[in-house]
Design an enzyme around this catalytic site. Structure first.
Site, PDB file in Angstrom:
ATOM      1  N   SER A  91     -11.680 -57.927  12.068  1.00 30.28           N
ATOM      2  CA  SER A  91     -11.888 -57.177  13.318  1.00 30.28           C
ATOM      3  C   SER A  91     -13.276 -57.415  13.879  1.00 30.28           C
ATOM      4  CB  SER A  91     -11.711 -55.680  13.083  1.00 30.28           C
ATOM      5  OG  SER A  91     -10.461 -55.411  12.537  1.00 30.28           O
TER       6      SER A  91
HETATM    7  N1  SAH Z   1      -9.733 -55.088   7.259  1.00 31.12           N
HETATM    8  C1  SAH Z   1      -9.692 -56.524   7.336  1.00 31.12           C
HETATM    9  C2  SAH Z   1      -8.977 -57.063   8.548  1.00 31.12           C
HETATM   10  C3  SAH Z   1      -7.542 -56.742   8.508  1.00 31.12           C
HETATM   11  S1  SAH Z   1      -6.484 -57.852   9.355  1.00 31.12           S
HETATM   12  C4  SAH Z   1     -11.078 -57.123   7.260  1.00 31.12           C
HETATM   13  O1  SAH Z   1     -12.072 -56.376   7.240  1.00 31.12           O
HETATM   14  O2  SAH Z   1     -11.172 -58.351   7.203  1.00 31.12           O
HETATM   15  C5  SAH Z   1      -4.989 -57.064   8.868  1.00 31.12           C
HETATM   16  C6  SAH Z   1      -4.556 -57.349   7.467  1.00 31.12           C
HETATM   17  O3  SAH Z   1      -3.433 -56.540   7.190  1.00 31.12           O
HETATM   18  C7  SAH Z   1      -4.112 -58.786   7.254  1.00 31.12           C
HETATM   19  O4  SAH Z   1      -4.836 -59.344   6.205  1.00 31.12           O
HETATM   20  C8  SAH Z   1      -2.631 -58.653   6.910  1.00 31.12           C
HETATM   21  O5  SAH Z   1      -2.191 -59.617   5.973  1.00 31.12           O
HETATM   22  C9  SAH Z   1      -2.563 -57.252   6.357  1.00 31.12           C
HETATM   23  N2  SAH Z   1      -1.246 -56.624   6.395  1.00 31.12           N
HETATM   24  C10 SAH Z   1      -0.260 -56.750   7.331  1.00 31.12           C
HETATM   25  N3  SAH Z   1       0.804 -56.011   7.001  1.00 31.12           N
HETATM   26  C11 SAH Z   1       0.504 -55.375   5.833  1.00 31.12           C
HETATM   27  C12 SAH Z   1       1.202 -54.479   4.975  1.00 31.12           C
HETATM   28  N4  SAH Z   1       2.451 -54.055   5.212  1.00 31.12           N
HETATM   29  N5  SAH Z   1       0.564 -54.050   3.851  1.00 31.12           N
HETATM   30  C13 SAH Z   1      -0.689 -54.459   3.550  1.00 31.12           C
HETATM   31  N6  SAH Z   1      -1.401 -55.313   4.319  1.00 31.12           N
HETATM   32  C14 SAH Z   1      -0.820 -55.763   5.445  1.00 31.12           C
END
Ligand code: SAH
Length: 230
Positions: free
Chosen positions: A80
């Site tokens: 993000s």
């Molecule tokens: N917080 C992260 C950015 C998140 S991007 C950072 O600081 O870098 C969103 C993430 O959510 C992705 O890595 C994606 O793979 C994950 N994601 C998507 N669906 C999900 C689910 N059902 N359970 C866990 N993670 C999930």
């Protein structure tokens, strides 16, 4: 020659204290911009000044690590934008006694920002590859109160529940029921919610268990995906 050398040494000694890494000044600027943009919690600003975001993005993007924008982290996922990390962290109102659940570990950056503000962070990532890379990275960088597991965020993390705070960093169509269940009375959850348009939603659970929620900002997050069927 020796005189020149001596002068160099003296100049180095007299110079202001060197940044701890090449990006320290970029982080200072980022924190100053975030402060101007309305982030007031000094602890959050300090975290943004300290956590080396360049070590959480793929090598080719390092130069852009302190621009206020999201960046790709592989597998179609993104880290993000710093402003969003900061506003979500501030809105979460964490303190040093809190156990926090994060859904969507991604690069591990958000977890690292929370690491200095909370007691423990439990972070769940769906993609095995991202989960293991983030786990290794957080360990290597010394964020020892962050625990990462590969799993489906819709399930939360039942064995570690309940949580004082929950932060969701991928967008579900609506707030997952199990996450509300795993939130402590008096706790707060923050999540980007929606499919077409997304809003950052803050959900509070009162001490008597009553749920209230409000929308704050329009945002753009990758979708929170259902776990693949086995
Ligand atoms: N917080 C992260 C950015 C998140 S991007 C950072 O600081 O870098 C969103 C993430 O959510 C992705 O890595 C994606 O793979 C994950 N994601 C998507 N669906 C999900 C689910 N059902 N359970 C866990 N993670 C999930």
């Amino acid at each position: 020659m020796p005189t020149i050398l001596l002068l160099c040494v003296l100049a180095a000694l007299a110079a202001p204290r060197e940044p701890t890494d090449a990006y320290q000044r970029d982080r200072e600027n980022l924190a100053a911009n975030l402060s101007r943009a309305g982030i007031h919690d000094q602890r959050v600003l300090a975290a943004m000044r300290t956590v080396p975001r360049h070590l959480f993005v793929p090598q080719p993007y390092r130069l852009f690590a302190y621009a206020d924008r999201p960046l790709p982290i592989g597998l179609g996922q993104t880290i993000s934008q710093p402003y969003i990390v900061a506003i979500m962290t501030e809105s979460l109102e964490v303190n040093g006694s809190h156990r926090v659940l994060e859904i969507g570990t991604g690069s591990g950056y958000q977890a690292a920002v929370l690491s200095g503000l909370a007691r423990e962070i439990f972070s769940v990532e769906l993609e095995p590859e991202l989960a293991s890379a983030a786990k290794e990275r957080l360990q290597r960088l010394g964020y020892s109160n962050v625990v990462v597991k590969q799993g489906d965020g819709y399930e939360g993390w039942a064995e570690k529940a309940p949580f004082d705070r929950i932060i969701v960093t991928a967008a579900p169509p609506e707030i997952p029921r199990k996450l509300i269940e795993q939130l402590k009375p008096g706790g707060r959850l923050i999540a980007p919610v929606g499919t077409e348009g997304q809003w950052l939603e803050i959900v509070d659970k009162s001490l008597s268990g009553r749920i209230t929620s409000r929308r704050t900002l329009p945002v753009i997050f990758v979708p929170m995906r259902p776990a693949p069927k086995r």
